[in-house]
Write an enzyme that holds these catalytic residues in place. Structure first.
Site, mmCIF file in Angstrom:
data_model
loop_
_atom_site.group_PDB
_atom_site.id
_atom_site.type_symbol
_atom_site.label_atom_id
_atom_site.label_comp_id
_atom_site.label_asym_id
_atom_site.label_seq_id
_atom_site.Cartn_x
_atom_site.Cartn_y
_atom_site.Cartn_z
ATOM 1 N N TRP A 101 1.396 -1.300 0.538
ATOM 2 C CA TRP A 101 -0.095 0.198 0.025
ATOM 3 C C TRP A 101 0.578 1.293 -0.294
ATOM 4 C CZ3 TRP A 101 -4.244 -0.872 -1.927
ATOM 5 C CH2 TRP A 101 -5.295 -2.632 -1.563
ATOM 6 N N ASP A 170 -1.809 6.371 5.851
ATOM 7 C CA ASP A 170 -2.476 5.722 5.559
ATOM 8 C C ASP A 170 -2.500 4.478 6.884
ATOM 9 O OD1 ASP A 170 -4.135 3.292 4.493
ATOM 10 O OD2 ASP A 170 -2.815 2.785 2.996
ATOM 11 N N LYS A 194 -11.957 -1.625 6.777
ATOM 12 C CA LYS A 194 -11.053 -2.274 7.869
ATOM 13 C C LYS A 194 -12.121 -1.997 9.104
ATOM 14 C CE LYS A 194 -8.940 -3.551 4.020
ATOM 15 N NZ LYS A 194 -7.785 -2.537 3.269
HETATM 16 C C1 LIG Z 1 -7.407 -2.074 2.598
HETATM 17 C C2 LIG Z 1 -6.034 -1.270 2.038
HETATM 18 C C3 LIG Z 1 -6.094 -0.013 1.575
HETATM 19 C C4 LIG Z 1 -7.216 0.121 -0.169
HETATM 20 O O1 LIG Z 1 -8.389 0.600 0.540
HETATM 21 P P1 LIG Z 1 -9.361 0.610 -0.526
HETATM 22 O O2 LIG Z 1 -10.399 1.182 0.486
HETATM 23 O O3 LIG Z 1 -9.448 -0.088 -1.425
HETATM 24 O O4 LIG Z 1 -8.888 2.384 -1.513
HETATM 25 C C5 LIG Z 1 -4.906 1.158 1.247
HETATM 26 N N1 LIG Z 1 -4.246 0.820 2.050
HETATM 27 C C6 LIG Z 1 -4.388 0.335 3.629
HETATM 28 C C7 LIG Z 1 -3.596 0.016 4.502
HETATM 29 C C8 LIG Z 1 -4.761 -0.962 3.146
HETATM 30 O O5 LIG Z 1 -5.629 -2.009 4.109
#
Ligand SMILES: *Cc1c(COP(=O)(O)O)cnc(C)c1O
Length: 360
Positions: A101, A170, A194
């Protein structure tokens, strides 16, 4: 029958939240219709959205120097919005590369014209740890990190101090799993699916003065100031997802007792499972270095891929689903997000011990 859901995301939600949502499906809050049939311009929805923001700020202990935005486009759209707003063509941004990511985020910044400097990377060691030493560039616009690496099962134990620029991050797969000291951050974001609620909502925490200093002339939906100026209702927000997020935040506050208690609960669950791996004599091998282990995503391998397939198939028969590793790495991953009960982790461990007894 409900299964035990170890999916990496979309992921398990708290039972009391699902039950309340079900009970209110046809008539929410005396409106005679479901939440998702209400106009986002109605006073009921405005109050619900405001309460959701307030509960979140209360959980995190945030003051007036932070704003909560409801964005869309997933965490992945933030990979582009960040550089477009704060490190446009010609400007330097620093990234710490800890796996899929963060790699995607830094590649996206390059597409946006940002001059990306990788301040640290664990790529050479297959992203098994969180780097603790960084070579920051002289004056980056921001320093980017991914706090929990969903795919590799690593998490930042703490964040860089005295960095030469604001931190941005993130937090998708660990958001609200522990208290968060945001004093060195200017923006953090989290895709909801999540630890917060349904996909389609992305929570962005931002300092308004940071937003104000961003690049001008962007399309409205890509400019953080649009969300700030319109209380995240410039266009139709994902109303149902915001409502579920609000219920989850109240569950965290009122049932789980806040983020410190949540952290202790999560660490206890993770310790149980990591102990099971460590005491298996190599039958189960954790893939993350112990100093970087994530309490949210526990990643491990068995002695061969054939055995992993059998493991996943037998687990599924027992109602333990979503245990396959991310498709980019394979193996096994048990995601133990906030809503995963301790008893469910114990059920998984019993299964693992039996499986080892039969196949070890
Ligand atoms: C799942 C995830 C993403 C992607 O998220 P989307 O909402 O599908 O764009 C990005 N960063 C992390 C750390 C993730 O776990």
């Amino acid at each position: 029958m409900r299964v035990i859901n170890f999916n990496g995301g979309p992921a398990v939600l708290p039972m009391p939240v699902l039950e309340q949502a079900a009970a209110e499906m046809l008539d929410w809050n005396g409106t005679g219709m479901s939440v998702m049939e209400n106009s986002h311009r109605s006073k009921e929805i405005a109050a619900m959205a405001a309460e959701t923001q307030e509960t979140l700020k209360q959980l995190l202990g945030l003051g007036a120097d932070w704003s909560v935005l409801f964005c869309q486009g997933g965490a992945s759209l933030q990979f582009a919005m960040l550089p477009l707003n704060f490190a446009p063509a010609g400007a330097v941004s620093d990234y710490v590369d800890t796996g899929l990511w963060s790699t995607k985020a830094l590649e996206e910044a390059k597409i946006c014209g940002s001059s990306v400097h990788v301040a640290a990377s664990s790529k050479a060691d297959d992203y098994t740890y969180i780097p603790r030493e960084y070579s920051f560039s002289e004056s980056p616009r921001y320093i980017y990190l991914c706090s929990n690496n969903t795919v590799r099962g690593t998490r930042w134990p703490s964040f860089p101090k005295n960095a030469p620029a604001p931190l941005v991050g993130d937090f998708s797969s660990e958001f609200l799993s522990r208290p968060l000291d945001l004093s060195d951050f200017s923006l953090v974001f989290a895709g909801a699916q999540k630890n917060v609620g349904p996909a389609g909502l992305t929570i962005v925490l931002i300092r308004p003065d940071f937003a104000a200093a961003g690049q001008k002339g962007l399309p409205h939906m890509l400019d953080y100031r649009t969300y700030l100026a319109n209380d995240s209702m410039y266009n139709t927000p994902p109303v149902y997802a915001v409502y579920i997020a609000g219920l989850v935040f109240k569950w965290l506050r009122d049932v789980m007792g806040g983020l410190e208690k949540m952290e202790a609960y999560n660490q206890d669950k993770a310790d149980l499972l990591y102990d099971c791996l460590d005491q298996s004599g190599g039958f189960y091998r954790g893939t993350a270095r112990p100093d970087s282990r994530s309490p949210m995503n526990v990643t491990f391998r068995l002695t061969n891929e054939e055995l992993e397939k059998t493991f996943l198939a037998e687990a599924k028969k027992e109602g333990l689903v979503g245990l396959g590793g991310h498709r980019s790495v394979g193996g096994v991953r048990a995601s133990l997000y906030n809503a995963m009960p301790r008893e469910s982790v114990q059920t998984l461990i019993s299964f693992m011990k039996n499986f080892m007894a039969k196949n070890g």
